[in-house]
Design an enzyme around this catalytic site. Structure first.
Site, mmCIF file in Angstrom:
data_model
loop_
_atom_site.group_PDB
_atom_site.id
_atom_site.type_symbol
_atom_site.label_atom_id
_atom_site.label_comp_id
_atom_site.label_asym_id
_atom_site.label_seq_id
_atom_site.Cartn_x
_atom_site.Cartn_y
_atom_site.Cartn_z
ATOM 1 C CG HIS A 102 42.511 39.046 41.408
ATOM 2 N ND1 HIS A 102 41.471 38.880 42.297
ATOM 3 C CD2 HIS A 102 43.573 39.458 42.163
ATOM 4 C CE1 HIS A 102 41.895 39.152 43.526
ATOM 5 N NE2 HIS A 102 43.166 39.502 43.472
ATOM 6 C CG HIS A 105 34.294 41.658 39.503
ATOM 7 N ND1 HIS A 105 35.598 41.591 39.094
ATOM 8 C CD2 HIS A 105 34.152 40.671 40.426
ATOM 9 C CE1 HIS A 105 36.222 40.625 39.742
ATOM 10 N NE2 HIS A 105 35.363 40.056 40.563
ATOM 11 C CG ASP A 161 35.111 41.235 44.045
ATOM 12 O OD1 ASP A 161 34.767 40.110 43.651
ATOM 13 O OD2 ASP A 161 36.175 41.444 44.651
ATOM 14 C CG HIS A 174 38.729 43.402 42.256
ATOM 15 N ND1 HIS A 174 40.091 43.335 42.164
ATOM 16 C CD2 HIS A 174 38.290 42.136 42.054
ATOM 17 C CE1 HIS A 174 40.453 42.090 41.930
ATOM 18 N NE2 HIS A 174 39.367 41.342 41.855
ATOM 19 C CG HIS A 193 32.509 36.438 42.923
ATOM 20 N ND1 HIS A 193 33.378 35.590 42.288
ATOM 21 C CD2 HIS A 193 33.180 37.604 43.100
ATOM 22 C CE1 HIS A 193 34.541 36.197 42.099
ATOM 23 N NE2 HIS A 193 34.448 37.429 42.580
ATOM 24 C CE LYS A 239 39.099 38.265 37.795
ATOM 25 N NZ LYS A 239 38.154 38.052 38.875
#
Lengths: 335, 335
Positions: free
Chosen positions: B134, B12, B240, B168, B14, B95
């Protein structure tokens, strides 16, 4: 439309010292008739000389405003009865901080053991000195005030004649204590009537709304609103207005405190008006406090009118709550 | 003392775009063999062309590093089966964001109504595409993930062949779901293994530790640690890691996200070592993910040694977790 408040009082206020004192004291002194001034300076106010000198600096800072600073001592468990007898001529209350629990509280009490506190609390009780308490344990941030309930209960039971003010309460459990112990009272801040943890950390992180005790849940805010709007006789307004320079708020490791002094009366009027509870506001911002503290406030009339007020982005280097926003009510004039 | 990790994966991540991509991609690509790359760009990644173009930009950004970006699509409930069939050649997962729940999630799903999501989720199930979620409602910030439990349950029951990754996770309730539904998996971040809300807002406010989901209670962190250190086969490391420029963190209205990519493997090694669980780390940072995603990672050997590493104050304009602190382990070399 106007609304007049007689002698509004702020029963929990941080005025700081030096430049910051000079900046913020006139902002409180303009609309309020008096305030309980917190003693957590560096070093804290622990002697009569320090009380008198601080009071003098405050009086100088407020200028021509009609305003009475009600002084407090920083609670220490080693004060003697003789000292407290003399202090009682100059202070209304002692403020008890558990050590390290908030800004400048490092010299606070290390233990809330009743027996260690007994000599000072008995003397205070006899002398009619009010005990103001920052009621948080050092537990998980959302539980600190709730965990303090049993300490409030012990204090209230052990010293039934001592007036104990639970400062800046934030939970429904603290509210419930008011009706269970005759000698427990509370101050409520403006910001805890308005925000929850969602406002601090539910969207973007808002350092200017970060305070101690931290804002809690919706049901807690409801409980605070309920007793405040109903003018519960044991509840007083205490802003806990706590100025920090902007570089200590918008940074990495931000200080706790919301600066509300200059907009508190306007926003309270808006809030009570919105809830059709304007009739309760006088008790909440003045009468209850005078009864609880057994004191007659300076006479002052604050006339608010329902005319929009744009809040400045900053007073000096301090960002107020509602910076750059428009409030529904403003102070028209003060007599 | 050294410890070797084979093909660590960040499930995960970004990587953002443009300058930020060029800054952070090499930092992940140095120590990791691959990563599930989140699609929440502006605009989000919703076409195959956008997937391929973003992958190309990532490959360019990582330079000579041996690293495979595993691409994802931003979940939309109006994707057709035909589109998903083609997409399945290029992405591992979709996602799903509830609309507005975190950074750049405005285009997420407005409703978690299973019937609205059914066509896309059935197609994904048939095609072996993983659903990454999420999992937060728009409720009170401390309850959002707990309130999502019933939605995870409905999804898991309605689509028993669909692999669903609870991204997460931060609560003991989410951990408990792992053993109740065969098709529920989870990623765990580094920071949620280390911090609670006390670290974010219990002392001074720490914007660099502010993230979504927000860090929870001690018992929640314990539950996350328990399954991670035990290398629970349904749990994968997903950092994350979410870079934001410093002016969006140390400000008034700070963005959510902790930047951990460059220090994650070092700190994980320290953490697992401290708990005498180094033997579990390989499964947590690579093997479990390969099994769950049914995929063979690029071969890469990362040799860590117990030699202190001073973390820089910033990578470009991004402040990492543990900035200016010293870690016990460092990456000696990568083969």
């Amino acid at each position: 439309m106007t609304h007049t408040l007689i002698s509004p009082l702020d029963m929990h206020l941080h005025l700081r010292d030096e430049e910051m004192l000079n900046l913020v004291a006139p902002l409180s002194a303009y609309g309020f008739a008096g305030a309980i001034v917190m003693p957590n300076l560096v070093p804290p106010i622990t002697t009569i000389e320090a009380v008198l000198a601080y009071k003098e600096r405050i009086v100088r800072a407020i200028g021509q405003n009609h305003f009475e600073p009600l002084m407090t001592l920083f609670f220490r468990s080693d004060y003697t009865r003789e000292f407290l007898e003399k202090a009682a001529l100059h202070v209304k209350a002692l403020k008890l901080y558990p050590s390290g629990i908030t800004t400048n509280s490092e010299g606070g009490v290390a233990s809330m053991d009743i027996e260690l506190l007994r000599p000072v609390l008995e003397a205070m009780s006899d002398l009619g000195l009010v005990l103001c308490v920052h009621g948080e344990t050092n537990g998980f941030v959302m539980d600190r005030e709730k965990e303090f309930v049993s300490i409030y209960e012990s204090l209230a039971e052990a010293f039934p004649k001592l007036k104990i003010v639970m400062e800046h309460i934030t939970t429904q459990e603290s509210v419930a204590l008011l009706d269970r112990y005759e000698n427990l009272y509370a101050t409520v801040t403006l910001h805890h009537l308005l925000i929850t943890l969602d406002d601090v950390a539910g969207g973007m992180l808002q350092p200017h709304l970060f305070c101690k005790p931290i804002a809690k849940r919706y049901e807690d805010r409801e409980a605070l609103l309920h007793v405040s709007l109903a003018a519960h006789p044991k509840v007083m307004f205490g802003s806990d207005s706590a100025p920090h320079p902007i570089h200590k708020k918008e940074c990495c490791g931000c200080a706790a405190g919301v600066f509300t002094a200059p907009i508190a009366l306007q926003v309270l009027t808006e809030l009570f008006d919105k809830h059709n509870a304007l009739a309760s506001l006088q008790a909440f911002v003045s009468n209850n406090a005078q009864t609880i503290y057994g004191y007659k406030a300076l006479h002052k009339e604050v006339i608010l009118e329902k005319t929009p007020m744009k809040v400045t982005h900053a007073y000096g280097n301090v960002v107020p709550m509602f910076a750059n926003e428009t409030l529904a009510w403003s102070i028209q004039h003060v007599v």
